[in-house]
Motif scaffolding. Structure first.
Motif, short mmCIF file in Angstrom:
data_model
loop_
_atom_site.label_atom_id
_atom_site.label_comp_id
_atom_site.label_asym_id
_atom_site.label_seq_id
_atom_site.Cartn_x
_atom_site.Cartn_y
_atom_site.Cartn_z
N LEU A 22 24.29 61.68 18.98
CA LEU A 22 23.17 60.98 18.35
C LEU A 22 23.49 59.50 18.13
O LEU A 22 24.62 59.14 17.77
CB LEU A 22 22.85 61.63 17.00
CG LEU A 22 22.37 63.07 17.06
CD1 LEU A 22 22.46 63.72 15.69
CD2 LEU A 22 20.94 63.12 17.59
N GLN A 27 16.36 56.61 17.03
CA GLN A 27 16.42 57.31 18.31
C GLN A 27 15.19 57.02 19.16
O GLN A 27 14.06 57.21 18.74
CB GLN A 27 16.54 58.83 18.07
CG GLN A 27 16.69 59.65 19.33
CD GLN A 27 16.94 61.12 19.02
OE1 GLN A 27 17.65 61.45 18.06
NE2 GLN A 27 16.38 62.01 19.82
N THR A 30 15.53 61.55 23.99
CA THR A 30 16.64 62.48 24.21
C THR A 30 16.86 62.71 25.69
O THR A 30 15.91 62.91 26.45
CB THR A 30 16.37 63.84 23.52
OG1 THR A 30 16.21 63.63 22.12
CG2 THR A 30 17.52 64.81 23.74
N LEU A 94 16.00 72.83 22.76
CA LEU A 94 15.68 71.51 22.21
C LEU A 94 14.21 71.42 21.82
O LEU A 94 13.87 70.83 20.78
CB LEU A 94 16.02 70.43 23.23
CG LEU A 94 17.51 70.15 23.46
CD1 LEU A 94 17.71 69.29 24.70
CD2 LEU A 94 18.12 69.48 22.24
N ASN A 99 13.00 68.49 19.42
CA ASN A 99 13.71 67.37 20.03
C ASN A 99 13.65 67.49 21.56
O ASN A 99 14.66 67.30 22.25
CB ASN A 99 15.17 67.36 19.55
CG ASN A 99 15.87 66.04 19.82
OD1 ASN A 99 15.23 65.03 20.12
ND2 ASN A 99 17.19 66.05 19.73
#
Length: 251
Positions: A22, A27, A30, A94, A99
Motif C-alpha cells: 500500500l 491510493q 490497485t 479483491l 478494492n
C-alpha cells in the motif's frame, strides 16, 4: 510502503499466500500482479516494481500461484489454465474487499496469463505484460530434454532455476490448448508491452506478435539491455515508473 500479508482460496481450493503493498499517500488504484513461471511473489523484480508503484500512489496485490512460494497445493497438479483461474480468484477476493484492481500486470508466463484473465475482470481498464511469450507453450523449452519422458511416462522430474519440479503430461496438453490470439484481439483494454530486445529466454519476436495482434490503444516500451528476469534493479524500477505514469491515463 506498507505491506499486508493475506491468504485467500485459489482455483484448486488451496490456500494461497499474498501481499498487498500500500502507498503511504492517497491510493490512486490497485494493480494485480502475476509472477513468472515457477517464481514467487517475493522475487526481487516484483518487490522493486511494487515499491515504485507504491511511491507513485498505487497499491499492488501479488501472490504465489498454487504450489509455489508460500502457497499451499501441489505444483504438479497445476497448469497454465489453473494459473489464469488463480488470477481470477485473486480478483474476486479483491473485489469482495472493495478494492477491485484497475490495472493488471504480469511477468513472463504471468504476462500471458493476464492477457487471458483480463476477460473475467470488469474493473480492469489496462493490462501490462513484461517479457511475456505470445503463446504459453513457449515454456516447453524450459524442459525440452524431458518432453519424450513426460509423453511416455505421464510425468518427469525437471530442474528449473536449481529447483526440482514434477511436470505432468496434463501440463503439456493444457499448453497446447491455450489459444492466445483471440484473447489478445478481443482484450478491449489498453495494453502496454515491456520487452528487452536482448531477451534470450523469451525473444523480442513475442512482443511483436502480441503488439500486432492487439488493437489500439496499445504501447511498446523497449527495456534496452535488460535480461529476462530484470535482475538489474534499475530495469525493474524503470518498469514501475513507466507503468504508473501510463496507468494514470486509464483509471
Amino acid at each position: 510502503m506498507k505491506s499486508k500479508k493475506i491468504e485467500f482460496t485459489g482455483s484448486l481450493g488451496d490456500t494461497l499466500s499474498a501481499k498487498l503493498d500500500l502507498p503511504d499517500k492517497e491510493q490512486k488504484g490497485t494493480v494485480l500482479f502475476a509472477h513468472c513461471f515457477t517464481c514467487s511473489k517475493n522475487l526481487r523484480v516484483m518487490s522493486n516494481i511494487t515499491s515504485i508503484l507504491a511511491e507513485l500512489g498505487f497499491a499492488t496485490f501479488r501472490f504465489d500461484f498454487t504450489g509455489l512460494g508460500e502457497s499451499d497445493g501441489d505444483f504438479a497438479n497445476t497448469n497454465f489454465s489453473s494459473n489464469v483461474d488463480d488470477l481470477v480468484a485473486a480478483y474476486k477476493y479483491l473485489e469482495a474487499e472493495g478494492n477491485a484492481p484497475t490495472i493488471l500486470a504480469g511477468h513472463s508466463l504471468g504476462g500471458a496469463a493476464v492477457l487471458q484473465a483480463a476477460h473475467h475482470m470488469d474493473s480492469v481498464k489496462a493490462v501490462a505484460t513484461i517479457a511475456a511469450p505470445a503463446h504459453p507453450a513457449h515454456v516447453r523449452e524450459n524442459f525440452s530434454m524431458h518432453l519424450d519422458e513426460i509423453e511416455e511416462k505421464g510425468e518427469a522430474e525437471v530442474t528449473l532455476a536449481g529447483r526440482k519440479f514434477t511436470i505432468k503430461k496434463q501440463f503439456l496438453d493444457d499448453l497446447k490448448e491455450a489459444r492466445m490470439s483471440d484473447f489478445i484481439k478481443k482484450l478491449d483494454r489498453a495494453l502496454m508491452i515491456f520487452h528487452s530486445p536482448l531477451d534470450n529466454t523469451v525473444g523480442i519476436d513475442n512482443a511483436s506478435m502480441i503488439f500486432n495482434a492487439a488493437k489500439h490503444p496499445k504501447s511498446f516500451v523497449s527495456l534496452d539491455e535488460a535480461g529476462h528476469l530484470l535482475s538489474d534493479d534499475k530495469d525493474s524500477k524503470y518498469v514501475g515508473r513507466v507503468l504508473a505514469t501510463w496507468a494514470e491515463k486509464y483509471i
